[in-house]
Design an enzyme around this catalytic site. Structure first.
Site, mmCIF file in Angstrom:
data_model
loop_
_atom_site.group_PDB
_atom_site.id
_atom_site.type_symbol
_atom_site.label_atom_id
_atom_site.label_comp_id
_atom_site.label_asym_id
_atom_site.label_seq_id
_atom_site.Cartn_x
_atom_site.Cartn_y
_atom_site.Cartn_z
ATOM 1 N N HIS A 123 0.811 -1.224 0.000
ATOM 2 C CA HIS A 123 0.000 0.000 0.000
ATOM 3 C C HIS A 123 0.844 1.275 0.000
ATOM 4 O O HIS A 123 0.331 2.355 -0.280
ATOM 5 C CB HIS A 123 -0.983 0.001 1.184
ATOM 6 C CG HIS A 123 -0.372 0.275 2.522
ATOM 7 N ND1 HIS A 123 -0.047 -0.729 3.415
ATOM 8 C CD2 HIS A 123 -0.027 1.425 3.136
ATOM 9 C CE1 HIS A 123 0.460 -0.198 4.510
ATOM 10 N NE2 HIS A 123 0.493 1.113 4.360
ATOM 11 N N ASP A 178 0.288 -7.592 1.485
ATOM 12 C CA ASP A 178 0.758 -6.214 1.636
ATOM 13 C C ASP A 178 2.277 -6.125 1.662
ATOM 14 O O ASP A 178 2.858 -5.371 2.435
ATOM 15 C CB ASP A 178 0.172 -5.570 2.890
ATOM 16 C CG ASP A 178 0.182 -4.044 2.816
ATOM 17 O OD1 ASP A 178 0.320 -3.514 1.707
ATOM 18 O OD2 ASP A 178 0.088 -3.392 3.872
ATOM 19 N N SER A 186 4.677 2.530 7.978
ATOM 20 C CA SER A 186 4.376 1.393 7.112
ATOM 21 C C SER A 186 5.576 1.024 6.253
ATOM 22 O O SER A 186 6.158 1.875 5.580
ATOM 23 C CB SER A 186 3.193 1.720 6.192
ATOM 24 O OG SER A 186 2.004 1.798 6.924
#
Length: 460
Positions: free
Chosen positions: A112, A142, A216
């Site tokens: 993402h 992911d 992230s």
């Protein structure tokens, strides 16, 4: 918007400090040892590890929402609206990544973080800014692999996370809120977190090390400076860290990276079974002593599982000597294996132990395009729930895998990841049934599940 509270000294104290009102001891350095004992510090490990953690900035073009009236020539003329209106806007985002192969310049991050990016700029700890290209990514887990020029890079070694324990100390390194490289510490709070609905494949490390937006794709390292996980998600009711963060284990990352580098994507394996968790009630009904495992609920005909001799009601206890906690554990273990690999299964059948060996097959879901079914569904794609899906063995229906913006399906209210469970008041379990019930119908009444909600859409 991030709220920043500035820490300022009152002016009077500042003047006293500058005028020498404090005694000379005020400027003394922290002692290196107390009573002959060296003070504990993570600094030496971090000096080795932080150069391998990078900041990632992406830029992409996003279609702007337009009022339909702007496409009306009469409206534009009457209100003197220019013909050329921008239909796209630039979007920027920040995240983190970890250099895992210095020789080839491979950087692990989250899918993402780089999904849809037109440009990816990687900033190293020493300030160098490098342009990156995407080698491949996997939305279900992911995980993404990007590549930068491999000049004078530092890589993090990967830990064997099968030996990770709750209570182990860990350190999160990343780029929270775009502030720049930041280090926080904590412990492993839990292992094997699944069923969160964050990703298709979940086997998370939970940690209380502070993780915030921008972390992230960053690193979760142990006290030896080894990568134990890639930070990917948080539970944040207030928008920030509350001590519950999740990282993808390094062993899982390693297997995914190998496939992405080899194929540009992850080729998911399957046995051809639907599974469910072994509950105490099922264990009692099967009269078996096991208290954890995965129950085979259904075996597809002519599948690799059928050829290996698996049967409905078998309880899978381990895969390649790794214990299976539940159905998600089995699904993750098989889905991360290379297609064609041999797998050793320890099972219980009628309370008796049995060893079987099977080949991992490739899962290709049955797909159907909406315009081939009904004009009202044009712009959408549909696929069946496969054995590797988180919904496999738990529910029946057809997944909406794609919805094109502005299409008839989008205007009707369909969204990606909707689960269609009924058409015109009849339940469906396959794309074939969807096509049979929706083809040629002047009006469609669709029952679907979206998240935790059940909706009814009328398409006329």
């Amino acid at each position: 918007m991030m709220s920043v509270r500035r820490c300022l000294l009152p002016m009077g104290l500042l003047v006293l400090g500058l005028s020498g009102a404090f005694p000379p001891a005020f400027t003394a350095a922290l002692p290196a040892a107390v009573d002959g004992q060296m003070l504990p510090t993570l600094a030496p490990m971090l000096e080795r590890a932080t150069p391998a953690v990078v900041n990632i900035a992406t830029e992409s073009r996003v279609a702007q929402r337009r009022n339909p009236l702007l496409d009306d020539p009469f409206f534009r003329h009457f209100f003197n609206v220019p013909d050329q209106q921008p239909r796209e806007r630039k979007a920027q985002s920040v995240g983190s990544g970890v250099v895992v192969d210095a020789r080839r310049g491979y950087v692990i991050t989250n899918h993402h973080v780089v999904d849809g990016a037109d440009t990816i700029t990687v900033t190293l700890r020493d300030g160098r800014q490098l342009q990156a290209k995407v080698i491949g990514s996997d939305s279900e887990s992911d995980v993404a692999v990007i590549q930068i020029p491999s000049n004078n890079l530092t890589a993090l070694p990967l830990a064997d996370t099968d030996g990770l324990r709750v209570g182990d100390f860990v350190v999160a390194i990343g780029n929270p809120f775009g502030l720049g490289q930041t280090v926080t510490s904590g412990i492993v709070s839990a292992l094997g977190r699944t069923g969160l609905g964050i990703q298709g494949y979940e086997d998370f490390i939970q940690t209380d090390a502070s993780i915030n937006p921008g972390n992230s794709g960053g690193a979760l390292v142990n006290l030896r400076g080894e990568l134990v996980g890639v930070n990917t998600a948080i539970i944040a009711p207030g928008g920030g860290n509350v001590g519950i963060g999740f990282a993808i284990p390094a062993n899982m990352v390693s297997r995914l990276m190998n496939q992405i580098v080899a194929h540009g994507s992850v080729r998911r394996g399957q046995l051809g079974v639907s599974v469910q968790d072994l509950t105490p009630d099922l264990a009692k009904a099967f009269n078996i002593p096991a208290n954890q495992g995965a129950v085979i609920a259904q075996v597809s005909p002519r599948s690799t599982a059928a050829r290996a001799g698996l049967k409905e009601g078998d309880v899978v206890l381990s895969v390649n000597d790794k214990p299976m906690r539940d159905g998600n554990s089995l699904r993750n273990s098989i889905g991360l294996l290379e297609v064609g690999a041999s797998v050793k299964l320890e099972i219980l059948r009628d309370g008796k132990p049995l060893m079987l060996e099977a080949k991992v097959g490739e899962y290709v879901p049955a797909k159907t395009e909406g315009d081939a079914i009904n004009p009202r569904l044009a712009g959408a794609s549909f696929e069946e729930i496969g054995p590797n899906s988180p919904l496999g063995g738990r529910t029946q229906g057809v997944l909406v895998s794609r919805v094109e913006s502005g299409s008839p399906a989008a205007r009707a209210g369909l969204r990606k990841n909707d689960l269609i469970v009924g058409v015109n008041r009849q339940r469906i379990a396959s794309t074939t049934e969807l096509q049979q019930l929706a083809a040629g119908s002047d009006a469609l009444l669709i029952n679907l599940v979206r998240g935790q909600e059940e909706l009814l859409l009328a398409l006329r």
